[in-house]
Design a protein around this motif. Structure first.
Motif, PDB file in Angstrom:
ATOM      1  N   PRO A  44       0.808  -1.226   0.000  1.00 12.77           N
ATOM      2  CA  PRO A  44       0.000   0.000   0.000  1.00 12.77           C
ATOM      3  C   PRO A  44       0.841   1.276   0.000  1.00 12.77           C
ATOM      4  O   PRO A  44       0.440   2.294  -0.552  1.00 12.77           O
ATOM      5  CB  PRO A  44      -0.818  -0.101   1.286  1.00 12.77           C
ATOM      6  CG  PRO A  44      -0.826  -1.537   1.639  1.00 12.77           C
ATOM      7  CD  PRO A  44       0.443  -2.114   1.104  1.00 12.77           C
ATOM      8  N   GLY A  45       2.034   1.219   0.582  1.00 13.13           N
ATOM      9  CA  GLY A  45       2.919   2.380   0.569  1.00 13.13           C
ATOM     10  C   GLY A  45       3.392   2.704  -0.842  1.00 13.13           C
ATOM     11  O   GLY A  45       3.515   3.872  -1.215  1.00 13.13           O
ATOM     12  N   ILE A  46       3.623   1.669  -1.639  1.00 14.84           N
ATOM     13  CA  ILE A  46       4.033   1.867  -3.035  1.00 14.84           C
ATOM     14  C   ILE A  46       2.883   2.486  -3.820  1.00 14.84           C
ATOM     15  O   ILE A  46       3.078   3.388  -4.638  1.00 14.84           O
ATOM     16  CB  ILE A  46       4.481   0.543  -3.671  1.00 14.84           C
ATOM     17  CG1 ILE A  46       5.709  -0.014  -2.958  1.00 14.84           C
ATOM     18  CG2 ILE A  46       4.731   0.699  -5.155  1.00 14.84           C
ATOM     19  CD1 ILE A  46       6.950   0.831  -3.113  1.00 14.84           C
ATOM     20  N   ARG A  47       1.683   2.010  -3.568  1.00 13.28           N
ATOM     21  CA  ARG A  47       0.506   2.592  -4.238  1.00 13.28           C
ATOM     22  C   ARG A  47       0.329   4.063  -3.859  1.00 13.28           C
ATOM     23  O   ARG A  47       0.009   4.901  -4.700  1.00 13.28           O
ATOM     24  CB  ARG A  47      -0.757   1.817  -3.890  1.00 13.28           C
ATOM     25  CG  ARG A  47      -0.841   0.482  -4.540  1.00 13.28           C
ATOM     26  CD  ARG A  47      -2.196  -0.151  -4.219  1.00 13.28           C
ATOM     27  NE  ARG A  47      -2.200  -1.534  -4.590  1.00 13.28           N
ATOM     28  CZ  ARG A  47      -2.618  -1.988  -5.769  1.00 13.28           C
ATOM     29  NH1 ARG A  47      -3.051  -1.143  -6.665  1.00 13.28           N
ATOM     30  NH2 ARG A  47      -2.594  -3.266  -6.037  1.00 13.28           N
ATOM     31  N   ALA A  48       0.549   4.374  -2.584  1.00 15.12           N
ATOM     32  CA  ALA A  48       0.424   5.765  -2.128  1.00 15.12           C
ATOM     33  C   ALA A  48       1.498   6.644  -2.781  1.00 15.12           C
ATOM     34  O   ALA A  48       1.214   7.771  -3.196  1.00 15.12           O
ATOM     35  CB  ALA A  48       0.532   5.837  -0.610  1.00 15.12           C
ATOM     36  N   LEU A  49       2.710   6.117  -2.893  1.00 13.18           N
ATOM     37  CA  LEU A  49       3.784   6.859  -3.558  1.00 13.18           C
ATOM     38  C   LEU A  49       3.434   7.127  -5.017  1.00 13.18           C
ATOM     39  O   LEU A  49       3.618   8.236  -5.518  1.00 13.18           O
ATOM     40  CB  LEU A  49       5.101   6.089  -3.464  1.00 13.18           C
ATOM     41  CG  LEU A  49       6.283   6.689  -4.231  1.00 13.18           C
ATOM     42  CD1 LEU A  49       6.659   8.049  -3.657  1.00 13.18           C
ATOM     43  CD2 LEU A  49       7.462   5.744  -4.207  1.00 13.18           C
ATOM     44  N   PHE A  50       2.912   6.129  -5.692  1.00 13.86           N
ATOM     45  CA  PHE A  50       2.540   6.286  -7.096  1.00 13.86           C
ATOM     46  C   PHE A  50       1.404   7.302  -7.247  1.00 13.86           C
ATOM     47  O   PHE A  50       1.423   8.136  -8.155  1.00 13.86           O
ATOM     48  CB  PHE A  50       2.147   4.933  -7.692  1.00 13.86           C
ATOM     49  CG  PHE A  50       2.012   4.947  -9.182  1.00 13.86           C
ATOM     50  CD1 PHE A  50       3.117   5.157  -9.988  1.00 13.86           C
ATOM     51  CD2 PHE A  50       0.786   4.739  -9.779  1.00 13.86           C
ATOM     52  CE1 PHE A  50       3.002   5.181 -11.371  1.00 13.86           C
ATOM     53  CE2 PHE A  50       0.657   4.755 -11.158  1.00 13.86           C
ATOM     54  CZ  PHE A  50       1.770   4.974 -11.953  1.00 13.86           C
ATOM     55  N   ALA A  51       0.416   7.261  -6.347  1.00 15.95           N
ATOM     56  CA  ALA A  51      -0.679   8.236  -6.385  1.00 15.95           C
ATOM     57  C   ALA A  51      -0.152   9.647  -6.131  1.00 15.95           C
ATOM     58  O   ALA A  51      -0.595  10.606  -6.769  1.00 15.95           O
ATOM     59  CB  ALA A  51      -1.744   7.873  -5.353  1.00 15.95           C
ATOM     60  N   TYR A  52       0.796   9.763  -5.205  1.00 13.25           N
ATOM     61  CA  TYR A  52       1.420  11.062  -4.919  1.00 13.25           C
ATOM     62  C   TYR A  52       2.122  11.596  -6.162  1.00 13.25           C
ATOM     63  O   TYR A  52       2.003  12.772  -6.500  1.00 13.25           O
ATOM     64  CB  TYR A  52       2.406  10.881  -3.762  1.00 13.25           C
ATOM     65  CG  TYR A  52       3.314  12.049  -3.497  1.00 13.25           C
ATOM     66  CD1 TYR A  52       2.842  13.192  -2.866  1.00 13.25           C
ATOM     67  CD2 TYR A  52       4.658  12.002  -3.862  1.00 13.25           C
ATOM     68  CE1 TYR A  52       3.680  14.262  -2.606  1.00 13.25           C
ATOM     69  CE2 TYR A  52       5.499  13.061  -3.609  1.00 13.25           C
ATOM     70  CZ  TYR A  52       5.007  14.191  -2.983  1.00 13.25           C
ATOM     71  OH  TYR A  52       5.843  15.238  -2.741  1.00 13.25           O
ATOM     72  N   LEU A  53       2.834  10.740  -6.876  1.00 16.16           N
ATOM     73  CA  LEU A  53       3.520  11.159  -8.098  1.00 16.16           C
ATOM     74  C   LEU A  53       2.527  11.560  -9.177  1.00 16.16           C
ATOM     75  O   LEU A  53       2.745  12.525  -9.904  1.00 16.16           O
ATOM     76  CB  LEU A  53       4.422  10.037  -8.605  1.00 16.16           C
ATOM     77  CG  LEU A  53       5.644   9.729  -7.756  1.00 16.16           C
ATOM     78  CD1 LEU A  53       6.347   8.481  -8.275  1.00 16.16           C
ATOM     79  CD2 LEU A  53       6.592  10.901  -7.712  1.00 16.16           C
TER      80      LEU A  53
END
Length: 104
Positions: A44-53
């Motif tokens: 989920p942290g990777i998904r959040a990072l991608f959404a942030y980008l």
């Protein structure tokens, strides 16, 4: 120099910098697609990072539109603050670049 003129110069110069970071954002977003290639279950942290980008263009547009809107209304301080919104993406990117160059 009046505060209006200083604000106008700041808005134009900062938005030119944001335009340069938009080009860098395209590269970063393209590379970030590799975050998902190795695992079937994505953190989920990777998904959040991608959404942030992915949110950078929206934050950029929101900051630019509201910055110029408040400038046109004569609310120069609010225009400057809204124009600083894209720094939520720019500052971490610059920090990562500096960190990578120092410790790499």
């Amino acid at each position: 120099m009046s505060f209006k003129r200083k604000t106008l110069i700041f808005l134009i110069l900062s938005q030119l910098v944001y335009l340069m970071f938009s080009i860098a954002w395209l590269v970063v977003l393209g590379i970030s697609a590799y975050l998902f290639r190795d695992s079937s279950e994505v953190n989920p942290g990777i998904r959040a990072l991608f959404a942030y980008l992915q949110a950078y263009p929206g934050g950029l547009l929101l900051g630019l539109i509201l910055g110029w809107t408040y400038f046109a209304k004569g609310k120069y301080k609010q225009a400057v603050w809204w124009n600083l919104l894209p720094l939520l993406w720019v500052v971490p990117y610059v920090g990562i670049i500096i960190y990578a160059n120092i410790f790499a």
